[in-house]
Design an enzyme around this catalytic site. Sequence first.
Site, PDB file in Angstrom:
ATOM      1  N   HIS A  60       0.346 -36.710  50.523  1.00  0.00           N
ATOM      2  CA  HIS A  60       0.350 -35.232  50.501  1.00  0.00           C
ATOM      3  C   HIS A  60       1.690 -34.732  50.990  1.00  0.00           C
ATOM      4  O   HIS A  60       2.533 -35.499  51.445  1.00  0.00           O
ATOM      5  CB  HIS A  60      -0.825 -34.651  51.279  1.00  0.00           C
ATOM      6  CG  HIS A  60      -0.784 -34.885  52.764  1.00  0.00           C
ATOM      7  ND1 HIS A  60      -0.899 -36.136  53.343  1.00  0.00           N
ATOM      8  CD2 HIS A  60      -0.639 -34.017  53.812  1.00  0.00           C
ATOM      9  CE1 HIS A  60      -0.849 -36.027  54.651  1.00  0.00           C
ATOM     10  NE2 HIS A  60      -0.675 -34.745  54.962  1.00  0.00           N
ATOM     11  N   HIS A  62       2.956 -32.879  53.479  1.00  0.00           N
ATOM     12  CA  HIS A  62       3.439 -32.593  54.840  1.00  0.00           C
ATOM     13  C   HIS A  62       4.676 -33.428  55.187  1.00  0.00           C
ATOM     14  O   HIS A  62       4.787 -34.593  54.812  1.00  0.00           O
ATOM     15  CB  HIS A  62       2.326 -32.829  55.862  1.00  0.00           C
ATOM     16  CG  HIS A  62       1.300 -31.730  55.867  1.00  0.00           C
ATOM     17  ND1 HIS A  62       0.037 -31.876  56.390  1.00  0.00           N
ATOM     18  CD2 HIS A  62       1.368 -30.450  55.409  1.00  0.00           C
ATOM     19  CE1 HIS A  62      -0.631 -30.736  56.259  1.00  0.00           C
ATOM     20  NE2 HIS A  62       0.150 -29.863  55.652  1.00  0.00           N
ATOM     21  N   ASP A  64       5.767 -34.894  57.807  1.00  0.00           N
ATOM     22  CA  ASP A  64       5.654 -36.181  58.510  1.00  0.00           C
ATOM     23  C   ASP A  64       5.131 -37.291  57.596  1.00  0.00           C
ATOM     24  O   ASP A  64       4.946 -38.426  58.039  1.00  0.00           O
ATOM     25  CB  ASP A  64       4.807 -36.049  59.788  1.00  0.00           C
ATOM     26  CG  ASP A  64       3.372 -35.637  59.518  1.00  0.00           C
ATOM     27  OD1 ASP A  64       3.132 -34.826  58.601  1.00  0.00           O
ATOM     28  OD2 ASP A  64       2.469 -36.135  60.222  1.00  0.00           O
ATOM     29  N   HIS A  65       4.936 -36.992  56.312  1.00  0.00           N
ATOM     30  CA  HIS A  65       4.526 -37.994  55.327  1.00  0.00           C
ATOM     31  C   HIS A  65       5.573 -38.205  54.233  1.00  0.00           C
ATOM     32  O   HIS A  65       5.567 -39.236  53.569  1.00  0.00           O
ATOM     33  CB  HIS A  65       3.179 -37.603  54.690  1.00  0.00           C
ATOM     34  CG  HIS A  65       2.066 -37.587  55.690  1.00  0.00           C
ATOM     35  ND1 HIS A  65       1.080 -38.540  55.736  1.00  0.00           N
ATOM     36  CD2 HIS A  65       1.813 -36.748  56.734  1.00  0.00           C
ATOM     37  CE1 HIS A  65       0.267 -38.282  56.753  1.00  0.00           C
ATOM     38  NE2 HIS A  65       0.690 -37.199  57.366  1.00  0.00           N
ATOM     39  N   HIS A 118      -7.605 -31.291  53.673  1.00  0.00           N
ATOM     40  CA  HIS A 118      -6.494 -31.166  54.632  1.00  0.00           C
ATOM     41  C   HIS A 118      -5.352 -30.392  53.966  1.00  0.00           C
ATOM     42  O   HIS A 118      -4.822 -29.435  54.522  1.00  0.00           O
ATOM     43  CB  HIS A 118      -6.066 -32.567  55.049  1.00  0.00           C
ATOM     44  CG  HIS A 118      -4.853 -32.614  55.916  1.00  0.00           C
ATOM     45  ND1 HIS A 118      -4.848 -32.162  57.213  1.00  0.00           N
ATOM     46  CD2 HIS A 118      -3.587 -33.062  55.669  1.00  0.00           C
ATOM     47  CE1 HIS A 118      -3.630 -32.338  57.725  1.00  0.00           C
ATOM     48  NE2 HIS A 118      -2.854 -32.875  56.818  1.00  0.00           N
ATOM     49  N   ASP A 137      -4.114 -38.090  55.808  1.00  0.00           N
ATOM     50  CA  ASP A 137      -4.729 -37.264  56.855  1.00  0.00           C
ATOM     51  C   ASP A 137      -6.099 -36.743  56.423  1.00  0.00           C
ATOM     52  O   ASP A 137      -6.518 -35.660  56.847  1.00  0.00           O
ATOM     53  CB  ASP A 137      -3.823 -36.061  57.186  1.00  0.00           C
ATOM     54  CG  ASP A 137      -2.537 -36.471  57.894  1.00  0.00           C
ATOM     55  OD1 ASP A 137      -2.425 -37.645  58.298  1.00  0.00           O
ATOM     56  OD2 ASP A 137      -1.655 -35.612  58.029  1.00  0.00           O
ATOM     57  N   HIS A 175      -2.577 -41.513  61.420  1.00  0.00           N
ATOM     58  CA  HIS A 175      -2.322 -41.137  62.821  1.00  0.00           C
ATOM     59  C   HIS A 175      -3.190 -41.937  63.779  1.00  0.00           C
ATOM     60  O   HIS A 175      -4.300 -42.346  63.440  1.00  0.00           O
ATOM     61  CB  HIS A 175      -2.622 -39.648  63.057  1.00  0.00           C
ATOM     62  CG  HIS A 175      -1.643 -38.713  62.432  1.00  0.00           C
ATOM     63  ND1 HIS A 175      -0.468 -38.332  63.050  1.00  0.00           N
ATOM     64  CD2 HIS A 175      -1.653 -38.093  61.232  1.00  0.00           C
ATOM     65  CE1 HIS A 175       0.190 -37.494  62.261  1.00  0.00           C
ATOM     66  NE2 HIS A 175      -0.493 -37.336  61.146  1.00  0.00           N
TER      67      HIS A 175
HETATM   68 ZN   LIG Z   1      -0.915 -33.775  56.929  1.00  0.00          ZN
END
Ligand SMILES: [Zn+2]
Length: 264
Positions: A60, A62, A64-65, A118, A137, A175
């Site tokens: 996805h 975001h 941090d990905h 999410h 996530d 995570h």
């Molecule tokens: Zn995320």
Amino acid sequence: MRMSLSKPLSVLAIPAFADNYLWLIHDDINAAIVDPGDAGPVLEVLRDRKLTLTAILLTHHHADHVGGVPALLEKYRVPVYGPHNPAIAGITHPLSEGDRFTVPELGLALSVLEVPGHTLDHIAYVADEPGWLFCGDTLFAGGCGRLFEGTPAQMVESLAKLAALPDRTAVYCAHEYTLSNLKFAREVEPQNNALLARFDAEQKKREQNQATVPSFIGLEKSTNPFLRYTEPAILDRLTSVGRLANREATPAFAALREWKNAYR
Ligand SMILES: [Zn+2]
């Protein structure tokens, strides 16, 4: 099953940021990275282990990905698999529900599930053999992702797809949130002995600085309230704390997610 004669594949956790895991699927020569939010630690592992990157897989949008993708592409010209989302730069192979592909050089066959909730673009990757799930996530060990973009109904459907995988499927989520998730789970379902035993086991792992991930679908089904929200004990609990007016599934899931958002 892999038909080549090369060594079996492994999955390595590369810690990043405060609590992310970037998952490196590799043999002795090649590697693919799932959700490289940061390129630095990935490049370090590739160098130390003398591995060549052959693919990038994204779940996805975001940061941090996906944040490490440009820097990885500077060094390795590899295909980038991910959702149909033009906002993510660099995707060469946009994927939809039911798509199947083989990770270049690794021979790992993956299929794609669309799991919005999410985020709306969220996808997950499933390897039927050896039984791996890369779910970003969406599903966490003992919990699930926050609903930033999707509705409770969408997340209910997405989690049901993941819960339908075989119990032995290893859950590679993105995570290390397990202990805080299980503290909440204990609040929701204090009489669940499988959950209480799991809490102790995972706490010991964290005390020794070990990852609690991957989890397994079977373990999640017996301990994760976000896969268990139709259990009578959880419905009773939601009702007794004044968060649920009826006993329907989607409102129960929504009430549970809202309770978790407020839980400290
Ligand atoms: Zn995320």
